[in-house]
Motif scaffolding. Structure first.
Motif, PDB file in Angstrom:
ATOM      1  N   GLU A 109      -6.446  -2.798   3.487  1.00  0.00           N
ATOM      2  CA  GLU A 109      -5.881  -3.928   4.208  1.00  0.00           C
ATOM      3  C   GLU A 109      -4.494  -4.254   3.665  1.00  0.00           C
ATOM      4  O   GLU A 109      -4.276  -4.286   2.456  1.00  0.00           O
ATOM      5  CB  GLU A 109      -6.779  -5.156   4.061  1.00  0.00           C
ATOM      6  CG  GLU A 109      -6.251  -6.353   4.819  1.00  0.00           C
ATOM      7  CD  GLU A 109      -7.122  -7.581   4.680  1.00  0.00           C
ATOM      8  OE1 GLU A 109      -6.683  -8.641   5.140  1.00  0.00           O
ATOM      9  OE2 GLU A 109      -8.217  -7.491   4.105  1.00  0.00           O
ATOM     10  N   ILE A 110      -3.567  -4.477   4.583  1.00  0.00           N
ATOM     11  CA  ILE A 110      -2.216  -4.869   4.218  1.00  0.00           C
ATOM     12  C   ILE A 110      -1.948  -6.224   4.865  1.00  0.00           C
ATOM     13  O   ILE A 110      -1.941  -6.343   6.085  1.00  0.00           O
ATOM     14  CB  ILE A 110      -1.181  -3.834   4.689  1.00  0.00           C
ATOM     15  CG1 ILE A 110      -1.470  -2.472   4.054  1.00  0.00           C
ATOM     16  CG2 ILE A 110       0.233  -4.306   4.354  1.00  0.00           C
ATOM     17  CD1 ILE A 110      -0.562  -1.360   4.533  1.00  0.00           C
ATOM     18  N   THR A 111      -1.744  -7.232   4.043  1.00  0.00           N
ATOM     19  CA  THR A 111      -1.481  -8.580   4.548  1.00  0.00           C
ATOM     20  C   THR A 111       0.009  -8.741   4.871  1.00  0.00           C
ATOM     21  O   THR A 111       0.837  -7.902   4.489  1.00  0.00           O
ATOM     22  CB  THR A 111      -1.879  -9.643   3.501  1.00  0.00           C
ATOM     23  OG1 THR A 111      -0.998  -9.512   2.374  1.00  0.00           O
ATOM     24  CG2 THR A 111      -3.331  -9.505   3.070  1.00  0.00           C
ATOM     25  N   ALA A 112       0.338  -9.853   5.529  1.00  0.00           N
ATOM     26  CA  ALA A 112       1.742 -10.152   5.819  1.00  0.00           C
ATOM     27  C   ALA A 112       2.539 -10.281   4.521  1.00  0.00           C
ATOM     28  O   ALA A 112       3.683  -9.836   4.436  1.00  0.00           O
ATOM     29  CB  ALA A 112       1.850 -11.428   6.644  1.00  0.00           C
ATOM     30  N   GLU A 113       1.916 -10.873   3.490  1.00  0.00           N
ATOM     31  CA  GLU A 113       2.585 -10.978   2.184  1.00  0.00           C
ATOM     32  C   GLU A 113       2.850  -9.600   1.593  1.00  0.00           C
ATOM     33  O   GLU A 113       3.912  -9.351   1.022  1.00  0.00           O
ATOM     34  CB  GLU A 113       1.740 -11.798   1.217  1.00  0.00           C
ATOM     35  CG  GLU A 113       1.745 -13.274   1.487  1.00  0.00           C
ATOM     36  CD  GLU A 113       0.873 -14.035   0.501  1.00  0.00           C
ATOM     37  OE1 GLU A 113       0.140 -13.414  -0.290  1.00  0.00           O
ATOM     38  OE2 GLU A 113       0.922 -15.275   0.525  1.00  0.00           O
ATOM     39  N   ASP A 114       1.867  -8.701   1.721  1.00  0.00           N
ATOM     40  CA  ASP A 114       2.044  -7.337   1.223  1.00  0.00           C
ATOM     41  C   ASP A 114       3.212  -6.657   1.933  1.00  0.00           C
ATOM     42  O   ASP A 114       4.023  -5.973   1.302  1.00  0.00           O
ATOM     43  CB  ASP A 114       0.780  -6.498   1.438  1.00  0.00           C
ATOM     44  CG  ASP A 114      -0.411  -6.975   0.647  1.00  0.00           C
ATOM     45  OD1 ASP A 114      -0.223  -7.552  -0.445  1.00  0.00           O
ATOM     46  OD2 ASP A 114      -1.552  -6.769   1.120  1.00  0.00           O
ATOM     47  N   MET A 115       3.291  -6.852   3.248  1.00  0.00           N
ATOM     48  CA  MET A 115       4.334  -6.202   4.042  1.00  0.00           C
ATOM     49  C   MET A 115       5.732  -6.589   3.576  1.00  0.00           C
ATOM     50  O   MET A 115       6.652  -5.782   3.658  1.00  0.00           O
ATOM     51  CB  MET A 115       4.163  -6.525   5.528  1.00  0.00           C
ATOM     52  CG  MET A 115       2.999  -5.805   6.160  1.00  0.00           C
ATOM     53  SD  MET A 115       2.760  -6.259   7.897  1.00  0.00           S
ATOM     54  CE  MET A 115       4.271  -5.673   8.620  1.00  0.00           C
ATOM     55  N   GLU A 116       5.882  -7.807   3.065  1.00  0.00           N
ATOM     56  CA  GLU A 116       7.187  -8.259   2.584  1.00  0.00           C
ATOM     57  C   GLU A 116       7.658  -7.440   1.382  1.00  0.00           C
ATOM     58  O   GLU A 116       8.859  -7.392   1.101  1.00  0.00           O
ATOM     59  CB  GLU A 116       7.139  -9.737   2.222  1.00  0.00           C
ATOM     60  CG  GLU A 116       6.960 -10.639   3.420  1.00  0.00           C
ATOM     61  CD  GLU A 116       6.827 -12.099   3.046  1.00  0.00           C
ATOM     62  OE1 GLU A 116       7.093 -12.463   1.881  1.00  0.00           O
ATOM     63  OE2 GLU A 116       6.446 -12.880   3.930  1.00  0.00           O
ATOM     64  N   GLU A 117       6.723  -6.825   0.673  1.00  0.00           N
ATOM     65  CA  GLU A 117       7.049  -6.041  -0.525  1.00  0.00           C
ATOM     66  C   GLU A 117       7.141  -4.538  -0.259  1.00  0.00           C
ATOM     67  O   GLU A 117       7.498  -3.783  -1.150  1.00  0.00           O
ATOM     68  CB  GLU A 117       5.989  -6.293  -1.611  1.00  0.00           C
ATOM     69  CG  GLU A 117       5.822  -7.756  -1.975  1.00  0.00           C
ATOM     70  CD  GLU A 117       7.085  -8.363  -2.557  1.00  0.00           C
ATOM     71  OE1 GLU A 117       7.775  -7.680  -3.331  1.00  0.00           O
ATOM     72  OE2 GLU A 117       7.387  -9.523  -2.216  1.00  0.00           O
ATOM     73  N   LEU A 118       6.798  -4.102   0.940  1.00  0.00           N
ATOM     74  CA  LEU A 118       6.760  -2.677   1.264  1.00  0.00           C
ATOM     75  C   LEU A 118       8.005  -2.282   2.047  1.00  0.00           C
ATOM     76  O   LEU A 118       8.107  -2.545   3.245  1.00  0.00           O
ATOM     77  CB  LEU A 118       5.494  -2.350   2.059  1.00  0.00           C
ATOM     78  CG  LEU A 118       4.183  -2.656   1.347  1.00  0.00           C
ATOM     79  CD1 LEU A 118       3.005  -2.464   2.285  1.00  0.00           C
ATOM     80  CD2 LEU A 118       4.028  -1.805   0.103  1.00  0.00           C
ATOM     81  N   HIS A 119       8.943  -1.639   1.363  1.00  0.00           N
ATOM     82  CA  HIS A 119      10.214  -1.276   1.980  1.00  0.00           C
ATOM     83  C   HIS A 119      10.475   0.224   1.949  1.00  0.00           C
ATOM     84  O   HIS A 119      11.219   0.726   2.783  1.00  0.00           O
ATOM     85  CB  HIS A 119      11.373  -1.989   1.279  1.00  0.00           C
ATOM     86  CG  HIS A 119      11.228  -3.473   1.267  1.00  0.00           C
ATOM     87  ND1 HIS A 119      11.443  -4.257   2.370  1.00  0.00           N
ATOM     88  CD2 HIS A 119      10.847  -4.313   0.280  1.00  0.00           C
ATOM     89  CE1 HIS A 119      11.221  -5.514   2.071  1.00  0.00           C
ATOM     90  NE2 HIS A 119      10.857  -5.585   0.802  1.00  0.00           N
ATOM     91  N   THR A 120       9.893   0.915   0.988  1.00  0.00           N
ATOM     92  CA  THR A 120      10.187   2.333   0.792  1.00  0.00           C
ATOM     93  C   THR A 120       8.903   3.150   0.795  1.00  0.00           C
ATOM     94  O   THR A 120       7.801   2.602   0.682  1.00  0.00           O
ATOM     95  CB  THR A 120      10.894   2.562  -0.558  1.00  0.00           C
ATOM     96  OG1 THR A 120       9.959   2.297  -1.620  1.00  0.00           O
ATOM     97  CG2 THR A 120      12.118   1.669  -0.720  1.00  0.00           C
ATOM     98  N   ILE A 121       9.048   4.447   0.905  1.00  0.00           N
ATOM     99  CA  ILE A 121       7.884   5.330   0.804  1.00  0.00           C
ATOM    100  C   ILE A 121       7.223   5.137  -0.556  1.00  0.00           C
ATOM    101  O   ILE A 121       6.005   5.066  -0.657  1.00  0.00           O
ATOM    102  CB  ILE A 121       8.292   6.806   1.021  1.00  0.00           C
ATOM    103  CG1 ILE A 121       8.689   7.017   2.492  1.00  0.00           C
ATOM    104  CG2 ILE A 121       7.159   7.753   0.619  1.00  0.00           C
ATOM    105  CD1 ILE A 121       9.258   8.379   2.793  1.00  0.00           C
TER     106      ILE A 121
END
Length: 82
Positions: free
Chosen positions: A51-63
């Motif tokens: 599961e990827i939350t909206a908060e997690d998505m804010e930290e995911l920018h690169t491979i």
């Protein structure tokens, strides 16, 4: 090829994008659109059961960010962690 790169190939329909982008290059800045970023999150959730939350998505920018996130979550799930 890493799992995230394989998913990028599936999203873009070509290996060229996944092959040319470095692990620490910002995905949005390197040409992937916001719709594909959302689809990438959905694929990670569906294929890897993470599961990827909206908060997690804010930290995911690169491979690299995605790979580390997946490794951490997969490790926590395998060990019974929260």
């Amino acid at each position: 090829m890493s799992t995230i790169r394989e998913l990028l190939v599936e999203l873009t329909g070509t290996a060229e994008y996944a092959d040319r982008i470095g692990d620490d290059a910002d995905l949005a800045a390197s040409g992937i659109d916001s719709g594909d970023l959302v689809r990438l999150v959905l694929l990670v959730e569906q294929r890897l059961g993470i599961e990827i939350t909206a908060e997690d998505m804010e930290e995911l920018h690169t491979i690299g960010d995605y790979e580390r996130f997946v490794a951490e979550r997969a490790g926590a799930g395998a060990s019974g962690g929260a």
